[in-house]
Design a protein around this motif. Sequence first.
Motif, PDB file in Angstrom:
ATOM      1  N   THR A 166    -110.190 -52.566  63.740  1.00  0.00           N
ATOM      2  CA  THR A 166    -110.649 -53.842  62.846  1.00  0.00           C
ATOM      3  C   THR A 166    -112.276 -54.348  63.650  1.00  0.00           C
ATOM      4  OG1 THR A 166    -109.941 -55.333  64.536  1.00  0.00           O
ATOM      5  CG2 THR A 166    -108.646 -54.739  62.807  1.00  0.00           C
ATOM      6  N   GLN A 167    -112.915 -54.968  63.008  1.00  0.00           N
ATOM      7  CA  GLN A 167    -114.200 -55.718  63.476  1.00  0.00           C
ATOM      8  C   GLN A 167    -114.028 -56.268  64.991  1.00  0.00           C
ATOM      9  OE1 GLN A 167    -116.292 -57.890  60.644  1.00  0.00           O
ATOM     10  NE2 GLN A 167    -117.404 -56.066  59.850  1.00  0.00           N
ATOM     11  N   ARG A 168    -112.971 -57.117  65.114  1.00  0.00           N
ATOM     12  CA  ARG A 168    -112.735 -57.701  66.269  1.00  0.00           C
ATOM     13  C   ARG A 168    -112.417 -56.875  67.440  1.00  0.00           C
ATOM     14  NH1 ARG A 168    -109.323 -61.420  64.677  1.00  0.00           N
ATOM     15  NH2 ARG A 168    -110.982 -63.183  64.635  1.00  0.00           N
ATOM     16  N   GLU A 169    -111.595 -55.823  67.134  1.00  0.00           N
ATOM     17  CA  GLU A 169    -111.207 -54.775  67.972  1.00  0.00           C
ATOM     18  C   GLU A 169    -112.370 -53.971  68.459  1.00  0.00           C
ATOM     19  OE1 GLU A 169    -106.617 -53.652  66.548  1.00  0.00           O
ATOM     20  OE2 GLU A 169    -108.221 -52.639  65.598  1.00  0.00           O
ATOM     21  N   ARG A 212    -115.327 -55.108  68.367  1.00  0.00           N
ATOM     22  CA  ARG A 212    -116.508 -56.124  69.365  1.00  0.00           C
ATOM     23  C   ARG A 212    -115.755 -56.230  70.786  1.00  0.00           C
ATOM     24  NH1 ARG A 212    -116.494 -60.760  64.972  1.00  0.00           N
ATOM     25  NH2 ARG A 212    -117.971 -59.751  63.406  1.00  0.00           N
ATOM     26  N   ARG A 266    -116.157 -65.853  73.639  1.00  0.00           N
ATOM     27  CA  ARG A 266    -115.601 -65.839  72.313  1.00  0.00           C
ATOM     28  C   ARG A 266    -116.614 -66.423  71.263  1.00  0.00           C
ATOM     29  NH1 ARG A 266    -111.419 -69.740  71.553  1.00  0.00           N
ATOM     30  NH2 ARG A 266    -111.772 -70.680  73.233  1.00  0.00           N
ATOM     31  N   LEU A 282    -115.562 -63.653  68.594  1.00  0.00           N
ATOM     32  CA  LEU A 282    -114.010 -62.790  68.769  1.00  0.00           C
ATOM     33  C   LEU A 282    -112.970 -63.726  68.162  1.00  0.00           C
ATOM     34  CD1 LEU A 282    -114.531 -61.642  72.509  1.00  0.00           C
ATOM     35  CD2 LEU A 282    -114.743 -60.200  70.362  1.00  0.00           C
ATOM     36  N   GLY A 283    -113.431 -64.962  67.863  1.00  0.00           N
ATOM     37  CA  GLY A 283    -112.337 -65.628  67.248  1.00  0.00           C
ATOM     38  C   GLY A 283    -111.506 -66.638  68.379  1.00  0.00           C
ATOM     39  N   SER A 301    -106.132 -64.814  68.492  1.00  0.00           N
ATOM     40  CA  SER A 301    -106.706 -63.584  67.874  1.00  0.00           C
ATOM     41  C   SER A 301    -106.749 -62.366  68.699  1.00  0.00           C
ATOM     42  CB  SER A 301    -107.776 -64.042  66.731  1.00  0.00           C
ATOM     43  OG  SER A 301    -107.423 -64.954  65.979  1.00  0.00           O
ATOM     44  N   ILE A 302    -107.717 -62.791  69.857  1.00  0.00           N
ATOM     45  CA  ILE A 302    -108.027 -61.801  70.830  1.00  0.00           C
ATOM     46  C   ILE A 302    -106.739 -61.210  71.357  1.00  0.00           C
ATOM     47  CG2 ILE A 302    -109.269 -61.385  73.000  1.00  0.00           C
ATOM     48  CD1 ILE A 302    -111.129 -63.852  72.350  1.00  0.00           C
ATOM     49  N   SER A 348    -105.476 -58.738  69.002  1.00  0.00           N
ATOM     50  CA  SER A 348    -106.234 -57.608  68.846  1.00  0.00           C
ATOM     51  C   SER A 348    -105.974 -56.678  70.056  1.00  0.00           C
ATOM     52  CB  SER A 348    -107.834 -57.958  68.694  1.00  0.00           C
ATOM     53  OG  SER A 348    -107.899 -58.616  67.648  1.00  0.00           O
ATOM     54  N   GLY A 360    -116.747 -65.140  62.805  1.00  0.00           N
ATOM     55  CA  GLY A 360    -115.625 -64.627  63.608  1.00  0.00           C
ATOM     56  C   GLY A 360    -114.727 -63.558  62.846  1.00  0.00           C
TER      57      GLY A 360
END
Length: 194
Positions: free
Chosen positions: A114-117, A119, A138, A143-144, A148-149, A152, A194
């Motif tokens: 995912t985009q968060r992963e 980042r 964050r 990162l949100g 959520s982190i 991830s 985010g």
Amino acid sequence: IVLAGTPGHDLRGRFYEVTGPGSEKHRPFSERARPEFAEWIAARAARGPGRITAPVAHDIVRLAGPRTRDIIQLAHATWRLASLSGLIADAASALDDVVRETAAPNEQTWLQLTQREQRILRLLAVRPDTALTAEATRRTHALGAASSIGISIAGLRKKGVIVDERGQPRFDDPFFRRWVELGTRDDLQPMAGG
């Protein structure tokens, strides 16, 4: 076989954990065992055409550790590079050679995240001690929420991309970490959203 014709039995018990017949398991080294492994690499390399000095062997263990198979893979690449060039080996150049050789599977892994992963991994590749859940981190890197982190990071663990080391997430594969780092160098600008 490692380096200049090293038989497998030379590694068993020293650098592998043997749990039964045919069940060799690569094990991470303690900080105390790393110098011994580096000295072993340098001694083995001295028997062949590849020139790996003791400082280079220590670089190999530092760059590829703590997992045995990664250290051995980088030792092979370093020895090969030294053998081809006739010069003293450079572990960092050999690391980049391995990264180029593994680019396709690394890209496949990357595209499944995912985009968060992605980042999170960019940050860990360039700044491994980053406090990922700190408010400034964050916000700056989109990162949100801390929860959520956490989700991830759990997903990255489940996918085998990261492991925990002293309570901090780190890359499981040093070659993938370097691949992410090379693609991230100028990519850690503040992000919106985010």
